[in-house]
Design an enzyme around this catalytic site. Sequence first.
Site, PDB file in Angstrom:
ATOM      1  N   ARG A   1      18.910  38.586 -49.582  1.00  0.00           N
ATOM      2  CA  ARG A   1      19.991  39.569 -49.469  1.00  0.00           C
ATOM      3  C   ARG A   1      19.988  40.584 -50.604  1.00  0.00           C
ATOM      4  O   ARG A   1      20.463  41.703 -50.421  1.00  0.00           O
ATOM      5  CB  ARG A   1      21.337  38.870 -49.333  1.00  0.00           C
ATOM      6  CG  ARG A   1      21.485  38.161 -47.989  1.00  0.00           C
ATOM      7  CD  ARG A   1      22.839  37.531 -47.828  1.00  0.00           C
ATOM      8  NE  ARG A   1      23.169  36.668 -48.941  1.00  0.00           N
ATOM      9  CZ  ARG A   1      23.369  35.369 -48.876  1.00  0.00           C
ATOM     10  NH1 ARG A   1      23.303  34.765 -47.716  1.00  0.00           N
ATOM     11  NH2 ARG A   1      23.668  34.680 -49.940  1.00  0.00           N
TER      12      ARG A   1
ATOM     13  N   GLU B   1      22.128  22.980 -59.386  1.00  0.00           N
ATOM     14  CA  GLU B   1      23.103  21.906 -59.475  1.00  0.00           C
ATOM     15  C   GLU B   1      22.489  20.566 -59.075  1.00  0.00           C
ATOM     16  O   GLU B   1      22.736  19.542 -59.692  1.00  0.00           O
ATOM     17  CB  GLU B   1      24.305  22.232 -58.584  1.00  0.00           C
ATOM     18  CG  GLU B   1      25.488  21.340 -58.815  1.00  0.00           C
ATOM     19  CD  GLU B   1      26.712  21.813 -58.040  1.00  0.00           C
ATOM     20  OE1 GLU B   1      27.641  21.015 -57.908  1.00  0.00           O
ATOM     21  OE2 GLU B   1      26.726  22.968 -57.573  1.00  0.00           O
TER      22      GLU B   1
END
Length: 180
Positions: free
Chosen positions: A68, A105
């Site tokens: 994007r 994460e």
Amino acid sequence: MSETAIAPGDVDLKSYIQDVPDFPKPGILFKDITPLLSAPEAFGAAIDRFAAHFGEKDITAIIAAEARGFIFAAPLALRLGARFVPVRKPGKLPRDTHSFTYELEYGEDTLEMHTDAVQPGDKILLVDDLLATGGTVKACVSIAEQTGASIAGCAFLIELGFLDGRKGLDQYDICSLITY
């Protein structure tokens, strides 16, 4: 029939972002940018605002991570007269690359950029659609700095301020058009 032009500052970009609950997994409130992309007045206003913010910085190259970020980086590069440099996942670029692996994460990820895409002395603008935790943009900073280029700034359509993605980017000029 004539149309009245809308000034870039008059377009409420946030009104073009649609919330999608529980996407891509339960508990996530996804910020969908496709309504903004499908509205030329909003998409154009976003590019105009980035260009106004960074237009005097003599940007020589714009780096964006797939996918994007490419949407905003390519037209902005044209507008600023700068090179567009794609940063991609491993194995997607056909020539020699700089590579940077960074922690997520849950695990790690790697990004690559052609070794000849950025040169020492280049003034780089990093562009992405979203600043969340900052992992992707920090990886792009690291790749760009390997080349001896300087970072002129970072541009994001959306910033999720509550995730503190700016932490560690304080030394750069950050332009976020929409903040949640």
